[in-house]
Design a protein around this motif. Sequence first.
Motif, PDB file in Angstrom:
ATOM      1  N   ALA A 170      73.286  26.938  36.167  1.00  0.00           N
ATOM      2  CA  ALA A 170      73.864  28.259  35.309  1.00  0.00           C
ATOM      3  C   ALA A 170      73.118  29.542  35.778  1.00  0.00           C
ATOM      4  O   ALA A 170      72.112  29.533  36.140  1.00  0.00           O
ATOM      5  CB  ALA A 170      73.352  27.770  33.909  1.00  0.00           C
ATOM      6  N   ASP A 171      74.167  30.554  35.596  1.00  0.00           N
ATOM      7  CA  ASP A 171      73.627  31.968  36.124  1.00  0.00           C
ATOM      8  C   ASP A 171      73.015  32.786  34.972  1.00  0.00           C
ATOM      9  O   ASP A 171      72.866  31.951  33.671  1.00  0.00           O
ATOM     10  CB  ASP A 171      74.932  32.533  36.409  1.00  0.00           C
ATOM     11  N   HIS A 202      72.517  35.121  32.067  1.00  0.00           N
ATOM     12  CA  HIS A 202      73.300  35.575  30.951  1.00  0.00           C
ATOM     13  C   HIS A 202      74.085  34.454  30.457  1.00  0.00           C
ATOM     14  O   HIS A 202      75.109  34.500  29.559  1.00  0.00           O
ATOM     15  CB  HIS A 202      74.141  36.912  31.018  1.00  0.00           C
ATOM     16  N   SER A 203      73.866  33.021  31.194  1.00  0.00           N
ATOM     17  CA  SER A 203      74.486  31.938  30.439  1.00  0.00           C
ATOM     18  C   SER A 203      73.791  31.125  29.394  1.00  0.00           C
ATOM     19  O   SER A 203      72.604  31.321  29.351  1.00  0.00           O
ATOM     20  CB  SER A 203      74.701  30.926  31.668  1.00  0.00           C
ATOM     21  N   GLU A 222      73.388  28.089  29.345  1.00  0.00           N
ATOM     22  CA  GLU A 222      72.728  26.987  29.781  1.00  0.00           C
ATOM     23  C   GLU A 222      71.669  27.428  30.742  1.00  0.00           C
ATOM     24  O   GLU A 222      71.044  26.622  31.431  1.00  0.00           O
ATOM     25  CB  GLU A 222      73.909  26.190  30.370  1.00  0.00           C
ATOM     26  N   PHE A 223      71.297  28.798  30.658  1.00  0.00           N
ATOM     27  CA  PHE A 223      70.360  28.981  31.861  1.00  0.00           C
ATOM     28  C   PHE A 223      69.010  28.599  31.687  1.00  0.00           C
ATOM     29  O   PHE A 223      68.372  28.904  30.596  1.00  0.00           O
ATOM     30  CB  PHE A 223      70.212  30.738  32.010  1.00  0.00           C
TER      31      PHE A 223
END
Length: 435
Positions: free
Chosen positions: A401-402, A404-405, A407-408
């Motif tokens: 996950a990137d 700002h996700s 899921e980060f």
Amino acid sequence: MRPAFLLVAASTLIVSALPALAADTDANLATRVAAVEPDVVRWRRDIHQHPELGNRETRTSALVAAHLKRLKLDEIRTGIAHTGVIGVLKGKLPGPVIALRADMDALPVTERTGLPFASTVKAKRGDETVGVMHACGHDAHTAMMMGVAEVLSGMRDRIAGTVVFVFQPAEEGAPQGEEGGAALILKEGALSGAYAPEAIFGLHVWPGEAGTISYRARGSMASADRLVIKVTGKQTHGAQPWHGIDPITTAAQIVTGLQMIPARQVNITTAPAVVTIGRIQGGTASNIVPETVDMEGTIRTFDPEMREDIIARVKRTATDIAAAAGARADVEIQPYAPPVYNDVALVERMEPTLRRAAGDKLRSMGLVMGSEDFAHYQAKIPGLFFFLGVNAPGVSLGETADLHSPEFMLNENALKSGVQTMSMLALDYLKPSGS
């Protein structure tokens, strides 16, 4: 602003003749970093579980200030740019002033990581109630800088000069109608006078290979401008749209038209550019054509002339499409930050330090379309901004996950690399003469 950097390829950096720190100093540093690592992880988890939006980081700044007081720094200032904290550490010997910066604010994102210390915080953002999450790693930045302050405060005898620790609010932007972030810190004069730094350093976690340090001389990150468009039509019954002017379909056409600007109207072989609409809000019921639609987005560029050209095209495209539909589009551009520009001489001077800190995990990097208000400091102070890879071992960029996700997640084992690297940059820059 230095537009010419886009036309110059990053050359191979020349390793300067700066001698390495004495072996005993590096060993001392490594011991101190290892000792503070559990606290850095604990601080990071605490801040992660209690995130705060920009200009509202009261709990976080209190945590930081209390820690700096325990370290007995020479000066601690709070309330900087609303909620910022600045700590001043004077070395044993006289010398120049440098600054180390960490940002503290979270994002309006509802967390979906499933971590035992995941955020469940909600907050008001304008008229909306939003989830709040450290989806950009600022919790790690703050915790790592707290660790750096502890390490360096115990090594004053190795410092010829002064370190200014900047714990900054609102890097992601101030709330509507407020000032904030790096621009406000500079406007208030917090980095002027006796504590005006001759160099400033910052880092950002990055979903890259664990423990890697990535950097780029000259331009590295894009400028950013916030785009706000209000489309006004005429409200009517959804079953009879011809009796009104539909701002929703007009807004949809504007979104499509804006994408044609970087795709078809500017020469992106000169420099990359992006126009993104990230928020659209309008309407109250399924059977009503509303009167207005609000849109928000971002414009990312590297070249000043291209930036001005794109802004003009955005305004013209939105207003002309709206006029063709009988509607009206009001366009507002809110500048956020210029490009992040790493000072070439500073990069050359500190590259041996980065190499010693990262070893075979030192990486050169390409242009990043993300933006950072660290650029405001660099417009006035020679600066170096680099990236710390925080993926799990064996997981490369793009495989998780990137930023700002919702899921980060980050690999906390990488945090010690950030503490070590920032500490080494300070110690090497301010090393006593002859050591």
